[in-house]
Design an enzyme around this catalytic site. Sequence first.
Site, PDB file in Angstrom:
ATOM      1  N   ASP A   1      -2.579  -1.563 -11.610  1.00 35.66           N
ATOM      2  CA  ASP A   1      -1.544  -0.552 -11.370  1.00 35.66           C
ATOM      3  C   ASP A   1      -0.785  -0.285 -12.667  1.00 35.66           C
ATOM      4  O   ASP A   1      -0.142  -1.176 -13.227  1.00 35.66           O
ATOM      5  CB  ASP A   1      -0.577  -1.077 -10.301  1.00 35.66           C
ATOM      6  CG  ASP A   1       0.363   0.003  -9.772  1.00 35.66           C
ATOM      7  OD1 ASP A   1       0.564   1.020 -10.461  1.00 35.66           O
ATOM      8  OD2 ASP A   1       0.890  -0.178  -8.660  1.00 35.66           O
TER       9      ASP A   1
ATOM     10  N   SER B   1       4.849   2.121  -2.859  1.00 38.89           N
ATOM     11  CA  SER B   1       5.494   2.408  -4.133  1.00 38.89           C
ATOM     12  C   SER B   1       7.013   2.509  -3.951  1.00 38.89           C
ATOM     13  O   SER B   1       7.660   1.553  -3.540  1.00 38.89           O
ATOM     14  CB  SER B   1       4.892   3.685  -4.739  1.00 38.89           C
ATOM     15  OG  SER B   1       5.325   3.884  -6.062  1.00 38.89           O
TER      16      SER B   1
ATOM     17  N   HIS C   1      -2.859   2.313  -8.663  1.00 42.64           N
ATOM     18  CA  HIS C   1      -1.687   2.619  -7.841  1.00 42.64           C
ATOM     19  C   HIS C   1      -2.157   3.299  -6.558  1.00 42.64           C
ATOM     20  O   HIS C   1      -2.152   4.522  -6.429  1.00 42.64           O
ATOM     21  CB  HIS C   1      -0.732   3.517  -8.625  1.00 42.64           C
ATOM     22  CG  HIS C   1       0.647   3.572  -8.030  1.00 42.64           C
ATOM     23  ND1 HIS C   1       1.443   2.458  -7.877  1.00 42.64           N
ATOM     24  CD2 HIS C   1       1.379   4.620  -7.548  1.00 42.64           C
ATOM     25  CE1 HIS C   1       2.599   2.800  -7.349  1.00 42.64           C
ATOM     26  NE2 HIS C   1       2.572   4.105  -7.125  1.00 42.64           N
TER      27      HIS C   1
END
Length: 220
Positions: free
Chosen positions: A161, A107, A201
């Site tokens: 995501d 991320s 995610h």
Amino acid sequence: MKTHAIIFMHGLGDTPSGWSFLSRALPSYPNRDLAFVYPPAPTSPVTCNGGMSMTSWFDIINIPVTSSEPDTPAGYLDSVSKIHSIIDSVKSSHNLPSSSIILGGFSQGGAMSLLAASSYPESLGGCICLSGWGLSKSTSFPAWSTTHSKVPIFIGHGLSDNVVLPSLGQSCASEIEKGREGKEGGKVAKVTFKTYQGEGHGACEEELRDLALWIDEVTK
């Protein structure tokens, strides 16, 4: 004696322990001479968190992260400098060349990985970006096709995501790959881009298996 080192950066609000499972999740590594390093992000105010402080490599304005997110967010240069210092320290402590260092992250950490690896003075042995996006693209992306064109890159993204849009991972891979097109054969490293149906995610087992295979290949 370690033959390679993997420096892996966590995401927003996380800590190094959040990704310390990585060395255990990659099946071949109990028998490999790999050093794993999980640096902590500094704590600072984050706009998308209402200005409250949390672990963060740089400021993020909105979640989900979209293409409208600032390309040069507050704090990113300080973090690049910190990461470069960590690379130097790992090289020194394990007596390794830059080509034996793999920089990666998840991320926000993945975004930092792409930026810090592309701006490091020497080419690293690889770069990993999981569920991340590009920063300072006017400088980092050209570097991937010139001074750092030999660095192999793994970009993975879940198609479900809703924190960092999958299109951002796709655009990173496409732009870096496009910049490397037309270079001399054999002198440009591959950009491996993988997507994962139903993954949000995070990192699913399939992604970790793909990553393990990629690391095995680049550390031969």
